[in-house]
Scaffold this motif. Structure first.
Motif, PDB file in Angstrom:
ATOM      1  N   SER A 272      38.083  39.367  46.372  1.00 47.21           N
ATOM      2  CA  SER A 272      38.211  40.714  45.829  1.00 47.21           C
ATOM      3  C   SER A 272      37.233  40.921  44.688  1.00 47.21           C
ATOM      4  CB  SER A 272      39.640  40.967  45.334  1.00 47.21           C
ATOM      5  OG  SER A 272      39.948  40.085  44.260  1.00 47.21           O
ATOM      6  N   VAL A 273      36.789  42.178  44.514  1.00 48.88           N
ATOM      7  CA  VAL A 273      35.899  42.573  43.428  1.00 48.88           C
ATOM      8  C   VAL A 273      36.513  43.775  42.728  1.00 48.88           C
ATOM      9  CG1 VAL A 273      33.609  43.383  42.787  1.00 48.88           C
ATOM     10  CG2 VAL A 273      33.861  41.757  44.672  1.00 48.88           C
ATOM     11  N   SER A 274      36.649  43.695  41.415  1.00 53.57           N
ATOM     12  CA  SER A 274      37.204  44.815  40.646  1.00 53.57           C
ATOM     13  C   SER A 274      36.217  45.219  39.562  1.00 53.57           C
ATOM     14  CB  SER A 274      38.543  44.429  40.025  1.00 53.57           C
ATOM     15  OG  SER A 274      38.392  43.324  39.145  1.00 53.57           O
ATOM     16  N   LYS A 275      36.378  46.445  39.057  1.00 50.41           N
ATOM     17  CA  LYS A 275      35.475  46.984  38.053  1.00 50.41           C
ATOM     18  C   LYS A 275      36.265  47.385  36.817  1.00 50.41           C
ATOM     19  CE  LYS A 275      31.469  50.093  37.831  1.00 50.41           C
ATOM     20  NZ  LYS A 275      30.732  51.165  38.558  1.00 50.41           N
ATOM     21  N   SER A 276      35.793  46.971  35.643  1.00 51.73           N
ATOM     22  CA  SER A 276      36.493  47.272  34.397  1.00 51.73           C
ATOM     23  C   SER A 276      36.103  48.660  33.891  1.00 51.73           C
ATOM     24  CB  SER A 276      36.161  46.222  33.340  1.00 51.73           C
ATOM     25  OG  SER A 276      34.809  46.364  32.926  1.00 51.73           O
ATOM     26  N   SER A 277      36.779  49.086  32.829  1.00 55.71           N
ATOM     27  CA  SER A 277      36.495  50.398  32.250  1.00 55.71           C
ATOM     28  C   SER A 277      35.101  50.467  31.639  1.00 55.71           C
ATOM     29  CB  SER A 277      37.547  50.722  31.179  1.00 55.71           C
ATOM     30  OG  SER A 277      37.545  49.720  30.167  1.00 55.71           O
ATOM     31  N   LEU A 278      34.515  49.299  31.339  1.00 52.73           N
ATOM     32  CA  LEU A 278      33.168  49.254  30.766  1.00 52.73           C
ATOM     33  C   LEU A 278      32.090  49.235  31.838  1.00 52.73           C
ATOM     34  CD1 LEU A 278      33.766  46.642  27.916  1.00 52.73           C
ATOM     35  CD2 LEU A 278      33.697  49.136  27.727  1.00 52.73           C
ATOM     36  N   GLY A 279      32.503  49.276  33.101  1.00 50.23           N
ATOM     37  CA  GLY A 279      31.549  49.260  34.193  1.00 50.23           C
ATOM     38  C   GLY A 279      31.149  47.871  34.647  1.00 50.23           C
ATOM     39  N   LEU A 280      31.795  46.832  34.106  1.00 52.63           N
ATOM     40  CA  LEU A 280      31.496  45.453  34.477  1.00 52.63           C
ATOM     41  C   LEU A 280      32.399  45.000  35.615  1.00 52.63           C
ATOM     42  CD1 LEU A 280      31.145  43.954  30.898  1.00 52.63           C
ATOM     43  CD2 LEU A 280      29.314  44.718  32.415  1.00 52.63           C
ATOM     44  N   TYR A 281      31.893  44.040  36.418  1.00 54.00           N
ATOM     45  CA  TYR A 281      32.625  43.587  37.600  1.00 54.00           C
ATOM     46  C   TYR A 281      33.288  42.222  37.371  1.00 54.00           C
ATOM     47  CZ  TYR A 281      30.447  47.250  40.430  1.00 54.00           C
ATOM     48  OH  TYR A 281      30.058  48.462  40.950  1.00 54.00           O
ATOM     49  N   ASN A 282      34.437  42.045  38.031  1.00 57.10           N
ATOM     50  CA  ASN A 282      35.121  40.759  38.102  1.00 57.10           C
ATOM     51  C   ASN A 282      35.278  40.404  39.574  1.00 57.10           C
ATOM     52  OD1 ASN A 282      35.561  40.856  35.245  1.00 57.10           O
ATOM     53  ND2 ASN A 282      37.308  42.208  35.613  1.00 57.10           N
ATOM     54  N   VAL A 283      35.123  39.128  39.924  1.00 54.15           N
ATOM     55  CA  VAL A 283      35.185  38.722  41.327  1.00 54.15           C
ATOM     56  C   VAL A 283      36.029  37.459  41.462  1.00 54.15           C
ATOM     57  CG1 VAL A 283      33.035  37.395  41.126  1.00 54.15           C
ATOM     58  CG2 VAL A 283      33.809  38.182  43.377  1.00 54.15           C
ATOM     59  N   THR A 284      36.795  37.369  42.571  1.00 50.92           N
ATOM     60  CA  THR A 284      37.669  36.224  42.835  1.00 50.92           C
ATOM     61  C   THR A 284      37.640  35.889  44.323  1.00 50.92           C
ATOM     62  OG1 THR A 284      39.159  36.836  41.027  1.00 50.92           O
ATOM     63  CG2 THR A 284      40.020  35.316  42.674  1.00 50.92           C
ATOM     64  N   GLY A 285      37.644  34.598  44.630  1.00 47.24           N
ATOM     65  CA  GLY A 285      37.738  34.133  46.014  1.00 47.24           C
ATOM     66  C   GLY A 285      38.775  33.040  46.115  1.00 47.24           C
ATOM     67  N   GLN A 286      39.469  32.966  47.276  1.00 52.08           N
ATOM     68  CA  GLN A 286      40.515  31.951  47.456  1.00 52.08           C
ATOM     69  C   GLN A 286      40.366  31.323  48.846  1.00 52.08           C
ATOM     70  OE1 GLN A 286      44.880  32.946  47.409  1.00 52.08           O
ATOM     71  NE2 GLN A 286      44.754  31.958  45.403  1.00 52.08           N
ATOM     72  N   LEU A 287      40.574  29.996  48.895  1.00 51.14           N
ATOM     73  CA  LEU A 287      40.356  29.246  50.128  1.00 51.14           C
ATOM     74  C   LEU A 287      41.471  28.223  50.320  1.00 51.14           C
ATOM     75  CD1 LEU A 287      38.184  28.793  52.404  1.00 51.14           C
ATOM     76  CD2 LEU A 287      37.222  27.014  50.926  1.00 51.14           C
ATOM     77  N   TRP A 288      42.020  28.180  51.560  1.00 43.36           N
ATOM     78  CA  TRP A 288      43.027  27.181  51.917  1.00 43.36           C
ATOM     79  C   TRP A 288      42.343  26.042  52.663  1.00 43.36           C
ATOM     80  CZ3 TRP A 288      44.173  32.314  51.665  1.00 43.36           C
ATOM     81  CH2 TRP A 288      45.318  32.678  50.961  1.00 43.36           C
ATOM     82  N   LEU A 289      42.577  24.793  52.204  1.00 44.60           N
ATOM     83  CA  LEU A 289      41.897  23.649  52.806  1.00 44.60           C
ATOM     84  C   LEU A 289      42.884  22.525  53.137  1.00 44.60           C
ATOM     85  CD1 LEU A 289      38.803  23.318  50.431  1.00 44.60           C
ATOM     86  CD2 LEU A 289      38.805  24.242  52.744  1.00 44.60           C
ATOM     87  N   ASN A 290      42.595  21.811  54.232  1.00 40.21           N
ATOM     88  CA  ASN A 290      43.325  20.598  54.578  1.00 40.21           C
ATOM     89  C   ASN A 290      42.345  19.441  54.389  1.00 40.21           C
ATOM     90  OD1 ASN A 290      45.255  18.826  55.451  1.00 40.21           O
ATOM     91  ND2 ASN A 290      44.963  19.257  57.627  1.00 40.21           N
ATOM     92  N   VAL A 291      42.406  18.805  53.229  1.00 42.98           N
ATOM     93  CA  VAL A 291      41.416  17.799  52.844  1.00 42.98           C
ATOM     94  C   VAL A 291      41.836  16.424  53.356  1.00 42.98           C
ATOM     95  CG1 VAL A 291      40.231  16.716  50.904  1.00 42.98           C
ATOM     96  CG2 VAL A 291      40.808  19.142  50.811  1.00 42.98           C
ATOM     97  N   THR A 292      41.009  15.851  54.246  1.00 41.18           N
ATOM     98  CA  THR A 292      41.290  14.521  54.809  1.00 41.18           C
ATOM     99  C   THR A 292      40.440  13.439  54.162  1.00 41.18           C
ATOM    100  OG1 THR A 292      39.668  14.920  56.561  1.00 41.18           O
ATOM    101  CG2 THR A 292      41.972  15.508  57.026  1.00 41.18           C
TER     102      THR A 292
END
Length: 247
Positions: free
Chosen positions: A163-183
């Protein structure tokens, strides 16, 4: 078509926007009208016959102009300064109306650096063979709108959610999430790309296969059989000890 002029800068810096006319040394600013405006609606800086004209409040005390080549400077640069600027120069001739000698647009492209990506890991359902992980990556406070990507051992992966969101100052915040099965142990890298710049962070994801197989106590039947064998052995030894001295 004329090639578009683009000037790139970062938030907080001082920027110079070139105009399309230079006043000859034989003349002065008093012979001209110079208008620097943004989006054709905001007066950034303007002079008429050498006198400064009213300007938009946003640009007061942080703009200026070279009186010879008419270059506009701005400091410190803000996100809202991003966009096209128009330089219009009119020459005032004797007994005639002013004549436009220059009209050109310069696009200012403002960049704000994103924070170094922050990677967090939550572990679920560990087993001796694998570890289920939810890996999150986030970055904030940048401009323009970014693209977030992830790699496992240099192989690109697709985020389960982002997801990407925008603050009141016009700046962006970004987040990513991943599910993993680590062997097995793998290296995870999160990257945020914006306007040709890249910010990255890496983290080693470990499979915690440190399981210890529990010792199973012997069953009741095994214990009973072992006890009988020991008792029989002891009786045999006792009888042999009594029998041998007589013979």
């Amino acid at each position: 078509a004329l090639e578009k002029k683009v000037v790139k800068t970062k938030v907080g810096e001082k920027v110079f926007l070139p105009c399309c006319h230079e006043i000859p040394s034989s003349e002065s600013l008093q012979n001209y009208r110079v208008y620097w405006q943004k989006n054709t609606t905001e007066v950034v800086l303007a002079y008429a016959e050498g006198k400064k004209m009213p300007q938009n409040e946003r640009y007061k005390n942080r703009t200026g102009m070279d009186f010879r080549n008419l270059t506009l400077w701005m400091s410190p640069v803000e996100i809202l300064d991003n966009g096209p600027y128009q330089c219009i120069v009119q020459h005032r001739r004797h007994l005639q109306n002013s004549v436009v000698v220059c009209d050109e647009t310069v696009t200012l492209f403002v960049t704000a650096d994103f924070s170094k990506p922050n990677i967090t890991v939550e572990e679920y359902n560990n087993s001796c063979e694998s570890t289920v992980m939810v890996v999150s990556c986030s970055s904030h406070g940048g401009f323009p709108k970014p693209k977030i990507s992830g790699d496992l051992n240099n192989v690109s992966v697709v985020w389960n959610t982002s997801s990407v969101s925008k603050s009141s100052l016009g700046l962006y915040n970004v987040t990513g999430q991943l599910w993993l099965n680590v062997t097995k142990d793998v290296s995870f890298t999160c990257s945020v790309e914006y306007n040709g710049f890249v910010k990255s962070s890496s983290l080693l994801l470990k499979n915690k296969n440190d399981c210890v197989v529990p010792t199973v106590p012997p069953s009741y039947n095994v214990i009973t059989a072992s006890s009988i064998i020991i008792i029989i052995f002891l009786l045999a030894v006792t009888l042999a000890a009594r029998y041998l001295p007589r013979h």
